[in-house]
Write an enzyme that holds these catalytic residues in place. Structure first.
Site, PDB file in Angstrom:
ATOM      1  N   PHE A 128      -1.726  27.699 -13.918  1.00 53.76           N
ATOM      2  CA  PHE A 128      -0.493  27.588 -13.137  1.00 53.76           C
ATOM      3  C   PHE A 128      -0.720  26.754 -11.882  1.00 53.76           C
ATOM      4  O   PHE A 128       0.098  25.913 -11.513  1.00 53.76           O
ATOM      5  CB  PHE A 128       0.021  28.973 -12.764  1.00 53.76           C
TER       6      PHE A 128
ATOM      7  N   CYS B 136       3.526  55.247   4.971  1.00 48.44           N
ATOM      8  CA  CYS B 136       2.358  54.379   5.084  1.00 48.44           C
ATOM      9  C   CYS B 136       1.826  54.363   6.515  1.00 48.44           C
ATOM     10  O   CYS B 136       2.472  54.824   7.452  1.00 48.44           O
ATOM     11  CB  CYS B 136       2.693  52.957   4.619  1.00 48.44           C
TER      12      CYS B 136
ATOM     13  N   GLN C 121       3.884  31.468 -24.072  1.00 48.90           N
ATOM     14  CA  GLN C 121       4.775  30.504 -23.431  1.00 48.90           C
ATOM     15  C   GLN C 121       6.001  30.286 -24.326  1.00 48.90           C
ATOM     16  O   GLN C 121       6.259  31.071 -25.217  1.00 48.90           O
ATOM     17  CB  GLN C 121       4.022  29.199 -23.157  1.00 48.90           C
TER      18      GLN C 121
ATOM     19  N   CYS D  45       4.193  52.737   9.150  1.00 48.40           N
ATOM     20  CA  CYS D  45       5.402  53.479   9.506  1.00 48.40           C
ATOM     21  C   CYS D  45       5.104  54.789  10.236  1.00 48.40           C
ATOM     22  O   CYS D  45       5.963  55.300  10.960  1.00 48.40           O
ATOM     23  CB  CYS D  45       6.232  53.746   8.257  1.00 48.40           C
TER      24      CYS D  45
ATOM     25  N   ASP E 235      -6.705  35.010 -12.992  1.00 50.66           N
ATOM     26  CA  ASP E 235      -5.862  34.147 -13.816  1.00 50.66           C
ATOM     27  C   ASP E 235      -6.677  32.935 -14.265  1.00 50.66           C
ATOM     28  O   ASP E 235      -7.809  32.758 -13.859  1.00 50.66           O
ATOM     29  CB  ASP E 235      -4.591  33.747 -13.069  1.00 50.66           C
ATOM     30  N   SER E 236      -6.093  32.116 -15.100  1.00 53.60           N
ATOM     31  CA  SER E 236      -6.864  31.035 -15.730  1.00 53.60           C
ATOM     32  C   SER E 236      -6.984  29.805 -14.851  1.00 53.60           C
ATOM     33  O   SER E 236      -7.817  28.937 -15.114  1.00 53.60           O
ATOM     34  CB  SER E 236      -6.197  30.632 -17.047  1.00 53.60           C
TER      35      SER E 236
ATOM     36  N   ASP F 106       2.157  40.990 -11.087  1.00 54.95           N
ATOM     37  CA  ASP F 106       1.483  40.522  -9.872  1.00 54.95           C
ATOM     38  C   ASP F 106       2.368  39.514  -9.182  1.00 54.95           C
ATOM     39  O   ASP F 106       3.186  38.844  -9.829  1.00 54.95           O
ATOM     40  CB  ASP F 106       0.142  39.861 -10.210  1.00 54.95           C
TER      41      ASP F 106
ATOM     42  N   CYS G  84       9.224  56.066   4.756  1.00 54.72           N
ATOM     43  CA  CYS G  84       7.914  55.612   4.284  1.00 54.72           C
ATOM     44  C   CYS G  84       6.796  56.361   5.009  1.00 54.72           C
ATOM     45  O   CYS G  84       6.876  56.601   6.222  1.00 54.72           O
ATOM     46  CB  CYS G  84       7.770  54.111   4.525  1.00 54.72           C
TER      47      CYS G  84
ATOM     48  N   HIS H 225       2.535  47.484   4.951  1.00 56.23           N
ATOM     49  CA  HIS H 225       3.756  48.197   4.553  1.00 56.23           C
ATOM     50  C   HIS H 225       4.325  47.661   3.236  1.00 56.23           C
ATOM     51  O   HIS H 225       4.671  48.441   2.339  1.00 56.23           O
ATOM     52  CB  HIS H 225       4.828  48.096   5.640  1.00 56.23           C
TER      53      HIS H 225
END
Length: 377
Positions: free
Chosen positions: A97, A307, A190, A310, A93-94, A267, A305, A336
């Protein structure tokens, strides 16, 4: 071209998009959730574990890496991919934020933003040119234009001046970008919650012909329904043949609603942040594993699940680890939660391919207990 977007299919039932983003470090299937690796690491996870759960791209943070270890050190190491041992795509990201959200002592001018480090109070300055310089040094596949992210709520005149500054900064970012053949630069739309301002921002930025477009200034405290409305009146002004990225969104309901409204990339720190507090996402909704009722529950975190967490460990054991402040407990809940969202988006892509995303959403929301809940998670 450092990036090519391939639109494969539009869901007949929902209008959602199935696509691929081709980058120098591999191809990304969209829509996609990107785990956040703020400081060149996804908290508690190794690159090998991220690959095991089929993460295709991760995000790192320009502001934080600028403060430590410094972009020049990352550059000397061979760039982020080498530095963190990740050979798949990366997005940075820039830093905009974070400058606006983490630093109370800041001064915004046409040149950029003067602020104090949240680490030690040092006075620092980031301009559009500096943001691009840092990102060029970091070497991510996708980099973002420096923007101003207005808070919610914000009045019309402030948001209008802010987005116009963001447009001017975007043009400066294009001019400063030194690795146009290696890194794809995205613009950030924006405009707050104002329909005409979102349209203005989108039209101004698309005139610069960025390789992709992000929608910023959402998921900043506004009710979910306002975010969805903003998407509905912004997306029609973005190009069809370029990727669309909704920044800072990671709750299951928002991923589905954003996809239905035409977004391709998402994200958020949500899955890793709540994992550290013992909160997990399961096929039956939110589960706070620290609760006493799980003390003698020897079943898996989520029986549906597959994963690593789990299939190997019980709720009782994970609760014990968290109550004892053992790092392994956080690793298990983090693994998880990330797996859950990555698997969710895999199922979303399958539903788009089969023209049944609205049906999938309805089934998922019922099972997850999301109906009539504006907070979503």
């Amino acid at each position: 071209m450092p990036l090519k977007y391939e639109l494969i299919k539009t869901c007949k039932q929902s209008g959602a998009r199935l696509g691929k983003i081709h980058t120098p470090h591999g191809t990304i299937d969209t829509p996609i959730f990107m785990p956040v690796g703020t400081l060149a690491t996804v908290k508690t996870m190794s690159p090998e574990e991220l690959k095991q759960m089929e993460a295709q791209i991760i995000l790192s943070n320009t502001y934080h890496l600028f403060l430590r270890p410094g972009h020049e050190i990352v550059k000397e190491a061979g760039g982020l991919h080498t530095f963190m041992n990740w050979d798949r795509p990366i997005l940075t990201d820039s830093g905009g934020f974070q400058v606006f959200s983490l630093s109370e002592m800041r001064k915004i001018t046409e040149e950029g933003v003067e602020f104090r480090s949240h680490l030690n109070g040092d006075k620092l300055f980031i301009s559009p040119e500096k943001s691009i310089e840092i990102q060029n040094a970091l070497g991510a596949d996708i980099i973002m234009a420096f923007d101003e992210c207005p808070p919610y709520p914000a009045d019309y005149e402030y948001v209008k001046k802010s987005l116009e500054r963001t447009t001017r900064w975007a043009e400066r970012c294009i001019q400063a970008h030194q690795k146009k053949d290696e890194q794809a630069l995205f613009g950030i739309v924006q405009g707050g919650m104002y329909e005409d301002l979102r349209k203005q921002s989108a039209e101004q930025l698309t005139s610069f012909d960025f390789l992709g477009y992000a929608i910023g200034g959402l998921s900043v405290g506004e009710p979910k329904h306002l975010m969805y409305e903003a998407l509905e009146f912004t997306v029609p002004h973005l190009p069809t043949q370029k990727p669309r990225y909704l920044m800072g969104v990671g709750s299951p309901d928002a991923l589905l609603e954003g996809t239905i409204r035409g977004m391709d990339m998402f994200d958020c720190v949500l899955p890793t942040r709540i994992a550290r507090n013992g909160t997990t996402m399961t096929s039956e909704g939110r589960l706070v594993i620290r609760n006493a009722k799980f003390e003698k529950d020897f079943g898996p975190l989520d029986p549906n699940c597959s994963c690593y967490t789990c299939t190997h460990y019980s709720r009782a054991y994970i609760r014990h680890l968290l109550k004892a402040n053992e790092i392994f407990g956080i690793r298990l809940t983090t693994y998880h939660n990330l797996h859950f969202l990555i698997e969710l988006m895999k199922n979303v892509r399958q539903a788009i391919a089969e023209d049944r995303l609205l049906d999938f959403k309805e089934e998922f929301f019922v099972q997850y207990g999301l109906h009539n809940n504006d907070k979503g998670f």
